[in-house]
Design a protein around this motif. Structure first.
Motif, PDB file in Angstrom:
ATOM      1  N   TYR A   1     -39.304 -57.005  12.909  1.00  0.00           N
ATOM      2  CA  TYR A   1     -38.666 -58.424  13.152  1.00  0.00           C
ATOM      3  C   TYR A   1     -40.622 -59.006  13.529  1.00  0.00           C
ATOM      4  CZ  TYR A   1     -34.089 -56.000  14.085  1.00  0.00           C
ATOM      5  OH  TYR A   1     -32.735 -55.797  13.887  1.00  0.00           O
TER       6      TYR A   1
ATOM      7  N   LEU B   1     -35.288 -60.412  11.265  1.00  0.00           N
ATOM      8  CA  LEU B   1     -35.190 -59.606  10.390  1.00  0.00           C
ATOM      9  C   LEU B   1     -36.024 -59.536   9.263  1.00  0.00           C
ATOM     10  CD1 LEU B   1     -34.749 -56.756  10.034  1.00  0.00           C
ATOM     11  CD2 LEU B   1     -33.323 -57.240   8.772  1.00  0.00           C
TER      12      LEU B   1
ATOM     13  N   ARG C   1     -35.856 -53.844   6.336  1.00  0.00           N
ATOM     14  CA  ARG C   1     -35.521 -52.794   6.986  1.00  0.00           C
ATOM     15  C   ARG C   1     -35.148 -52.067   5.614  1.00  0.00           C
ATOM     16  NH1 ARG C   1     -29.514 -50.479   6.214  1.00  0.00           N
ATOM     17  NH2 ARG C   1     -29.250 -52.679   5.322  1.00  0.00           N
TER      18      ARG C   1
ATOM     19  N   GLN D   1     -35.358 -61.696   4.035  1.00  0.00           N
ATOM     20  CA  GLN D   1     -35.544 -62.413   4.842  1.00  0.00           C
ATOM     21  C   GLN D   1     -37.571 -62.132   4.927  1.00  0.00           C
ATOM     22  OE1 GLN D   1     -34.121 -64.894   6.042  1.00  0.00           O
ATOM     23  NE2 GLN D   1     -32.743 -64.012   5.050  1.00  0.00           N
TER      24      GLN D   1
END
Lengths: 113, 115
Positions: free
Chosen positions: A35, A45, A48, A59
């Protein structure tokens, strides 16, 4: 039980220099998150991982940011080259599964001069 | 897409007084809800979570929160605060389904407890 470990805790670099952050998740946690937290805001975020696979990197600014999670345990987030606007706290979190609560490390505070 | 609004950016309160930190969310599907606390120069610590079941959830350090589905709220409360509760508090949601794993945070509420 040890928590999420991050290093370094603080990093100061000149703009255009590369920088890397390291994260060791809680043992047995298959899901790992990176993050970005800007001053006065909630974390956002970046990426992941499910084991070693990046399952959500929408992102992540891929022109300068990269990440890897070799062998599905430790992870490294890299910025090359760094820009002034990258100054922020970079947080790593982990969870047993993606539906589980996430546990955060202490973060790395990056200052780009 | 889900979103989270924390209605107060700063909440000052005196020691031993009650406090409520307000959180509203927006989502088209069911959600999991969380409150995290962040002390200066530290990472986020999980205070409590709502996954299912009773709408009143209790967490660490004497905090509790109530899930109100009709009002899409998840307000955090403590009946008597201590100086050590001074910190920033974040409300967060995970949307069921394909967004599992993506925590969306509010902007944070800075709680300052005065002696």
């Amino acid at each position: 039980e040890a928590g999420v470990v991050q290093s370094p805790r603080y990093k100061i670099i000149e703009k255009k220099q590369p920088v890397a952050f390291w994260c060791n998740p809680i043992s047995g946690h298959n899901t790992l998150y990176w993050y970005l937290q800007n001053l006065g805001q909630g974390p956002e975020l970046l990426i992941r991982y499910e084991n070693e696979e990046a399952v959500d990197d929408s992102q992540l600014p891929k022109d300068r940011f990269s990440a890897e999670r070799l062998k599905g345990v430790d992870s490294t987030l890299k910025i090359q080259p760094a820009e002034l606007g990258d100054s922020a706290v970079y947080l790593c979190a982990s969870s047993p599964t993606r539906q589980s609560p996430q546990y955060f490390g202490p973060g790395t505070r990056l200052t780009v001069l | 897409a889900q979103s989270v609004t924390q209605l107060d950016s700063q909440v000052p309160v005196f020691e031993e007084a009650p406090v409520e930190l307000r959180c509203n969310y927006s989502s088209s599907v069911s959600v999991y809800l969380f409150w995290y606390v962040q002390y200066p120069n530290q990472g986020l610590q999980l205070l409590l979570k709502y996954l299912s079941g009773s709408t009143l959830v209790k967490g660490i350090n004497g905090f509790e929160a109530e899930f109100n589905k009709s009002q899409t709220s998840f307000h955090l409360r403590k009946p008597s605060v201590h100086i050590s509760d001074t910190a920033e508090y974040f409300c967060a949601v995970i949307q069921w389904g394909t967004s599992y794993g993506k925590l969306t945070f509010g902007q944070g509420t800075i709680l300052t407890v005065h002696p």
